[in-house]
Design a protein around this motif. Structure first.
Motif, PDB file in Angstrom:
ATOM      1  N   LYS A 204     -10.200  -1.543  22.099  1.00 37.65           N
ATOM      2  CA  LYS A 204     -10.374  -2.353  23.201  1.00 37.65           C
ATOM      3  C   LYS A 204     -10.237  -1.563  24.645  1.00 37.65           C
ATOM      4  O   LYS A 204      -9.397  -0.701  24.733  1.00 37.65           O
ATOM      5  N   GLY A 205     -10.913  -2.243  25.699  1.00 38.30           N
ATOM      6  CA  GLY A 205     -10.752  -1.378  26.814  1.00 38.30           C
ATOM      7  C   GLY A 205     -12.057  -0.387  27.217  1.00 38.30           C
ATOM      8  O   GLY A 205     -12.507   0.269  26.420  1.00 38.30           O
ATOM      9  N   ALA A 206     -12.754  -0.906  28.480  1.00 37.44           N
ATOM     10  CA  ALA A 206     -13.741   0.175  28.595  1.00 37.44           C
ATOM     11  C   ALA A 206     -13.433   1.588  28.645  1.00 37.44           C
ATOM     12  O   ALA A 206     -14.414   2.456  27.996  1.00 37.44           O
ATOM     13  N   GLU A 207     -12.331   1.954  29.035  1.00 35.96           N
ATOM     14  CA  GLU A 207     -11.933   3.328  28.976  1.00 35.96           C
ATOM     15  C   GLU A 207     -11.916   3.795  27.793  1.00 35.96           C
ATOM     16  O   GLU A 207     -12.372   5.014  27.356  1.00 35.96           O
ATOM     17  N   HIS A 208     -11.332   3.074  26.763  1.00 34.87           N
ATOM     18  CA  HIS A 208     -11.244   3.568  25.374  1.00 34.87           C
ATOM     19  C   HIS A 208     -12.488   3.653  24.697  1.00 34.87           C
ATOM     20  O   HIS A 208     -12.852   4.513  23.840  1.00 34.87           O
ATOM     21  N   ARG A 209     -13.344   2.593  25.134  1.00 35.36           N
ATOM     22  CA  ARG A 209     -14.792   2.587  24.368  1.00 35.36           C
ATOM     23  C   ARG A 209     -15.569   3.697  24.947  1.00 35.36           C
ATOM     24  O   ARG A 209     -16.120   4.395  23.972  1.00 35.36           O
ATOM     25  N   ALA A 210     -15.393   4.146  26.156  1.00 39.22           N
ATOM     26  CA  ALA A 210     -16.036   5.298  26.523  1.00 39.22           C
ATOM     27  C   ALA A 210     -15.737   6.478  25.814  1.00 39.22           C
ATOM     28  O   ALA A 210     -16.542   7.435  25.447  1.00 39.22           O
ATOM     29  N   ARG A 211     -14.267   6.957  25.583  1.00 34.64           N
ATOM     30  CA  ARG A 211     -13.759   7.796  24.918  1.00 34.64           C
ATOM     31  C   ARG A 211     -13.988   7.829  23.546  1.00 34.64           C
ATOM     32  O   ARG A 211     -14.405   9.010  23.064  1.00 34.64           O
ATOM     33  N   ARG A 212     -14.211   6.748  23.001  1.00 34.43           N
ATOM     34  CA  ARG A 212     -14.529   6.725  21.326  1.00 34.43           C
ATOM     35  C   ARG A 212     -15.949   7.132  21.304  1.00 34.43           C
ATOM     36  O   ARG A 212     -16.277   7.896  20.472  1.00 34.43           O
ATOM     37  N   LYS A 213     -16.810   6.593  22.399  1.00 35.74           N
ATOM     38  CA  LYS A 213     -18.134   6.920  22.199  1.00 35.74           C
ATOM     39  C   LYS A 213     -18.404   8.496  22.459  1.00 35.74           C
ATOM     40  O   LYS A 213     -19.343   9.135  21.682  1.00 35.74           O
ATOM     41  N   ALA A 214     -17.833   9.215  23.438  1.00 36.59           N
ATOM     42  CA  ALA A 214     -18.008  10.719  23.337  1.00 36.59           C
ATOM     43  C   ALA A 214     -17.280  11.221  22.258  1.00 36.59           C
ATOM     44  O   ALA A 214     -17.894  12.299  21.860  1.00 36.59           O
ATOM     45  N   MET A 215     -16.318  10.851  21.779  1.00 29.34           N
ATOM     46  CA  MET A 215     -15.677  11.539  20.561  1.00 29.34           C
ATOM     47  C   MET A 215     -16.663  11.504  19.454  1.00 29.34           C
ATOM     48  O   MET A 215     -16.862  12.415  18.685  1.00 29.34           O
ATOM     49  N   LYS A 216     -17.192  10.243  19.147  1.00 34.67           N
ATOM     50  CA  LYS A 216     -18.186  10.002  18.025  1.00 34.67           C
ATOM     51  C   LYS A 216     -19.362  10.995  18.070  1.00 34.67           C
ATOM     52  O   LYS A 216     -19.968  11.448  17.185  1.00 34.67           O
ATOM     53  N   ALA A 217     -19.827  11.151  19.622  1.00 32.74           N
ATOM     54  CA  ALA A 217     -21.092  12.146  19.744  1.00 32.74           C
ATOM     55  C   ALA A 217     -20.733  13.520  19.374  1.00 32.74           C
ATOM     56  O   ALA A 217     -21.564  14.409  18.878  1.00 32.74           O
ATOM     57  N   ALA A 218     -19.515  13.843  19.650  1.00 29.67           N
ATOM     58  CA  ALA A 218     -18.680  15.385  19.302  1.00 29.67           C
ATOM     59  C   ALA A 218     -18.846  15.275  18.044  1.00 29.67           C
ATOM     60  O   ALA A 218     -19.267  16.476  17.461  1.00 29.67           O
ATOM     61  N   ILE A 219     -18.332  14.652  17.230  1.00 26.44           N
ATOM     62  CA  ILE A 219     -18.127  14.493  15.931  1.00 26.44           C
ATOM     63  C   ILE A 219     -19.543  14.580  15.113  1.00 26.44           C
ATOM     64  O   ILE A 219     -20.125  15.411  14.094  1.00 26.44           O
TER      65      ILE A 219
END
Length: 531
Positions: A204-219
């Protein structure tokens, strides 16, 4: 045919860059320049001339030795053998063009007389393809060879000439494989750390979602998880190459097999361990198995069989657990080889998995063809299974697939060995018992027989081993109480005086203590009478 040696100067005019040739002022010195050779060869088929030329000899003696070597090669075929003469000429022409060493005279003679190629143009990759195409073994073995060749042997050795393959080339290949393993482990660790970190980020949270998206792209940009090439696989790769080169030697294409001389780390097979209470307790805390090969106690095996009593394939689990059949042997067991009246089954076939495809084949080894005796309980279980299968056959009617197998799918068709393993793992997980592999049921059956005092030769024959040493090395992980009984029996045979004195002292102390109690009781009774 004419041949000669001559000395040549390679000095050049510093202004024009042209060779000085005979005008070189140092030419009169015997130490200046190098020697060359020229030997006339038989003409081409169209009549054009050809010759063997080579330069760069430091001494006249070295040049003359090679010239004599060439003449010895030219004299191998008889004068009335124009084809042989032409082959030798073509060989020398190619050696000159490639600047390769002159071939051995006797080896060339042997090759010419046996009809082989005089120059080993055949590469390792070409020979491996030819060898693989000639193999007449079961499909799963061919697939294994093909994987070894495609993934490892061709990329590392494929371009090398077969007759020039050396031990050092193989050593370099296995060193490269080890280096690749280290890189794979590092990349796997990085990806695993990134995945673990992603799991800690809230959803939850826009900031967390953005971070998760960036981390998924890196993975996603990281290399995928890969398996390393273990010691057993490296041994198998060497075995494949060794077999291929042995066939090349048998056909007299090569005279040396480097795969027979390369050294690799030995494969240490994990020893089977029993799931004792202490190991189970630690597994419940850490989730880690003490060994890749774990064996249930008799009580745990009984608990599992009770848990799966209503499973459609209960008879299969029962048969593997008590009689030690391999997975493929159980899947391929025929009713025609199952004699319940005489309490015996005969293993004559198995279903093996090649990729995801299934094929029927002979047992794993010659010793795999074997009779397996059945106990009364197992016979009863198989009879109940046969009744259930007959009911399924009636239900499917014309849709029934008549494979003649003991264990089948509901419509009578083959069971998939891979799916059987998956099903077993789900049943173990639902039972709450500590985990084992399906093959570990076979380990357990062997250990049960050994613990029950069955002769190791009978155990070996029941399991289909070719040698009792295999049985001892792999399966003799007896249960703790059996091992203790053996230890006590062995210790009891040794007449140790210290132990005898200790036992005598203990008995004396016990006797004095008992006598003291009796006297105390007598005094107490005497006082009571006086009163």
């Amino acid at each position: 045919m004419k041949g000669s040696t001559y000395r040549r100067c390679y000095c050049r005019d510093p202004e024009t860059g042209k060779p000085l040739g005979t005008s070189c002022p140092k030419r009169s010195s015997r130490k200046h320049g190098t020697y060359s050779i020229r030997q006339e060869l038989p003409n081409h088929d169209d009549g054009t001339r050809r010759a063997f030329n080579r330069a760069g000899y430091e001494t006249l003696k070295a040049a003359q030795a090679d010239l004599d070597h060439i003449r010895a090669l030219l004299s191998i075929p008889d004068a009335g053998d124009p084809e042989g003469i032409s082959l030798i000429a073509e060989m020398l022409e190619e050696v000159a063009d490639d600047k390769s060493p002159l071939p051995d005279v006797e080896e060339t003679r042997r090759r010419l007389n046996s009809g082989q190629e005089l120059i080993g143009r055949l590469t390792v990759a070409e020979w491996l393809d030819r060898w693989l195409a000639s193999k007449r073994v079961r499909k799963s073995s061919v697939t294994r060879y093909e994987t070894d060749i495609r993934v490892h042997l061709k990329p590392h050795l494929g371009r090398r000439r077969l007759d020039r393959l050396r031990v050092t080339h193989l050593t370099d290949m296995f060193t490269a494989i080890s280096d690749a393993n280290a890189e794979i482990e590092e990349q796997n660790a990085q990806r695993r750390a990134a995945v673990d970190e992603l799991a800690t980020v809230p959803w939850k949270g826009a900031e967390h979602r953005a971070r998760r998206k960036a981390m998924k792209a890196a993975i996603d940009a990281m290399p995928a998880f890969r398996r390393t090439t273990g010691a057993a696989t490296r041994q198998r790769i060497r075995g494949t190459l060794r077999a291929a080169l042995n066939d090349a030697m048998a056909q007299q294409i090569i005279t040396f097999n480097p795969a027979a001389h390369v050294e690799l780390d030995p494969v240490r097979k994990p020893k089977a361990l029993v799931w004792t209470d202490e190991r189970v307790a630690r597994w419940e805390v850490t989730g880690e198995k003490p060994s890749p090969v774990m064996v249930w106690t008799p009580e745990q095996t009984g608990a599992f069989l009770d848990h799966v009593a209503d499973d459609r394939l209960y008879a299969m689990w029962h048969l593997i657990a008590l009689r030690g059949l391999r997975r493929g042997e159980a899947c391929g067991q025929m009713w025609s080889e199952t004699d319940l009246e005489r309490h015996v089954i005969t293993v004559t076939a198995q279903l093996v998995q090649d990729g995801w495809e299934i094929e029927e084949s002979d047992p794993k080894t010659d010793s795999g063809f074997r009779p397996v005796a059945l106990d009364d309980d197992t016979v009863g279980v198989l009879k109940q299974h046969r009744k259930r299968q007959r009911a399924e056959r009636e239900e499917w009617a014309s849709g029934w697939v008549d494979t003649g197998l003991v264990f089948t799918q509901e419509d009578g068709s083959w069971l998939h060995p891979g799916k059987i393993t998956d099903r077993f793992e789900r049943l173990v997980a639902s039972s709450g018992l500590p985990p084992i592999r399906l093959h570990d049921l076979r380990h357990g059956a062997a250990t049960l027989m050994l613990a029950a005092g069955v002769d190791v030769k009978i155990v070996s024959e029941t399991l289909g081993h070719s040698d009792t040493r295999i049985t001892r090395d792999i399966y003799q992980s007896v249960f703790p109480e059996v091992a203790k009984d053996a230890a006590e029996a062995a210790a009891g045979l040794v007449p140790i005086q210290r132990k005898a004195k200790s036992e005598k002292a203990a008995k004396g102390k016990k006797g004095r203590k008992k006598k003291g109690k009796q006297e105390k009781k007598a005094r107490k009774n005497g006082k009571a009478e006086d009163t």
